[in-house]
Design a protein around this motif. Sequence first.
Motif, PDB file in Angstrom:
ATOM      1  N   GLY A  60      23.519 -10.848  16.908  1.00 55.34           N
ATOM      2  CA  GLY A  60      22.927 -11.940  16.149  1.00 55.34           C
ATOM      3  C   GLY A  60      22.565 -11.527  14.740  1.00 55.34           C
ATOM      4  N   ARG A  61      21.535 -12.160  14.222  1.00 46.73           N
ATOM      5  CA  ARG A  61      21.116 -11.859  12.855  1.00 46.73           C
ATOM      6  C   ARG A  61      20.551 -10.441  12.787  1.00 46.73           C
ATOM      7  NH1 ARG A  61      18.754 -17.159  13.256  1.00 46.73           N
ATOM      8  NH2 ARG A  61      16.762 -16.128  13.710  1.00 46.73           N
ATOM      9  N   PRO A  62      20.988  -9.653  11.812  1.00 50.07           N
ATOM     10  CA  PRO A  62      20.432  -8.298  11.676  1.00 50.07           C
ATOM     11  C   PRO A  62      19.007  -8.388  11.133  1.00 50.07           C
ATOM     12  CG  PRO A  62      21.934  -8.744   9.876  1.00 50.07           C
ATOM     13  CD  PRO A  62      22.037  -9.937  10.799  1.00 50.07           C
ATOM     14  N   PRO A  63      18.188  -7.391  11.399  1.00 49.78           N
ATOM     15  CA  PRO A  63      16.817  -7.409  10.876  1.00 49.78           C
ATOM     16  C   PRO A  63      16.809  -7.307   9.360  1.00 49.78           C
ATOM     17  CG  PRO A  63      17.312  -5.291  11.871  1.00 49.78           C
ATOM     18  CD  PRO A  63      18.473  -6.185  12.203  1.00 49.78           C
ATOM     19  N   ALA A  64      15.837  -7.991   8.757  1.00 53.62           N
ATOM     20  CA  ALA A  64      15.754  -7.978   7.292  1.00 53.62           C
ATOM     21  C   ALA A  64      15.288  -6.631   6.765  1.00 53.62           C
ATOM     22  CB  ALA A  64      14.811  -9.085   6.824  1.00 53.62           C
TER      23      ALA A  64
ATOM     24  N   GLY B  13      23.819 -18.896  19.550  1.00 55.48           N
ATOM     25  CA  GLY B  13      25.169 -18.388  19.729  1.00 55.48           C
ATOM     26  C   GLY B  13      25.282 -16.887  19.817  1.00 55.48           C
ATOM     27  N   ALA B  14      24.182 -16.141  19.749  1.00 57.64           N
ATOM     28  CA  ALA B  14      24.244 -14.684  19.787  1.00 57.64           C
ATOM     29  C   ALA B  14      24.420 -14.213  21.227  1.00 57.64           C
ATOM     30  CB  ALA B  14      22.970 -14.087  19.195  1.00 57.64           C
ATOM     31  N   GLY B  15      25.183 -13.151  21.388  1.00 63.18           N
ATOM     32  CA  GLY B  15      25.371 -12.539  22.699  1.00 63.18           C
ATOM     33  C   GLY B  15      24.660 -11.191  22.758  1.00 63.18           C
ATOM     34  N   ALA B  16      24.500 -10.692  23.961  1.00 66.83           N
ATOM     35  CA  ALA B  16      23.777  -9.432  24.150  1.00 66.83           C
ATOM     36  C   ALA B  16      24.560  -8.550  25.110  1.00 66.83           C
ATOM     37  CB  ALA B  16      22.371  -9.674  24.676  1.00 66.83           C
TER      38      ALA B  16
END
Length: 409
Positions: A358-362, A336-339
């Motif tokens: 999307g998910r941020p980097p850890a 579901g992430a867009g760019a």
Amino acid sequence: MSRLTGLRWVAVDVCGAAVLVIASAEDRNETDLWGPYATVMVASLLLARHRPLLALVLSVAGTALLHLPESTGVDPLDLAVPVALFALAAAERPRRVGAIACGLLLAGIGVASLARPVVRADVLQPPDTHAVAIRVEKPTGRVVVETVEPAWPDRLWESSGLMLALAAAYLLGDNLRGRRLHLRTLERRAADLEREQRQRVALATAAERARITRELHDVVAHGLSVMVVQAQGAAAALKRHPDRTEHALRDIVTTGRSSLAEMRRLLAIVSQEPELAPQPGVQALPELIDRIRAAGTTVTFTVEGEPAPLPAGVDLSAYRIAQEALTNTLKHAGPGAGAAVRLGFHAESLEIEVSDDGRPPAGPADMTGNGLRGIAERVRLLDGELETGAGDGGGFRVLARLPLRPVST
């Protein structure tokens, strides 16, 4: 081959010494010293090539042995002296050794010419000198013949021919030595240049391999990521939306064929049979973005500034940076992430920004993977700037600035 060449030179030396001995034996004076003299001179001729200093000492000693006790003419074997001096001057030893030996010989000949003694005789006989004086002793009435020695300039002039011969032998030998050293320097320089050329070829080969590896990674990783996402979407829509499944499978086939064609082109370069095809550039970004959209990811594309022709390296690198950044979005951003892709044209640089929600980097961006490491290497080669990390609204962001001026070296 070298041993045969050495035997040939020995044969040449023996034949030369034999010729001089025969010529000297024909004109030799009746003296008991000729045998030892000839032996010493022949030994010096045979040693001149390998032991020039010893040969010069022997030849000078033999000449003194024959000529100092009595005044005699030049003997053919006397050529051993200039031959040995020539060999000494041409030898691979300090240059001053030959110069000192030549100087001592010339000085010795000059001193011997000036110190020649007066010869007396009680009988009338043809003298060997240029002038004689005849007088009668009054008390006894005996006729006395005396040789009259010339003045010292005339004595030196008489020896000038021999001195010139020795000087010429030294100069010829020294010139030969200089030519050998120059040739050796040229050979060493050529070997160094060849070694440097091999190193340059090795470095260029390593750089080309790294470039091809980077290109293969970009092509394969992007193509496979798109195909995996499309296959997952096709599997999910297989029962509920068969038409979408057919469209996704068609996109998978198209992406696979495009990736295979790009791989064949790169492998043809490795096999030295390159297929002449244009490299992708920023003009191919819309097609790349359409493939990402077909995989189910929403992508926005923005162009800022007035598009202008780009250098080939910048054009290809911009495309590959955007391709790799979008591949990372497909792999790591989550479902579901867009760019968003932004291309900024400026007077002295080109900006490529790819961000997702999307998910941020850890943690900090991992630069050990092939993806971000390849982007960083492309930017570094173009003397550009790279920013990676979490975006302002979450997700991940890649911003690269590529200069349009020539790279400084």
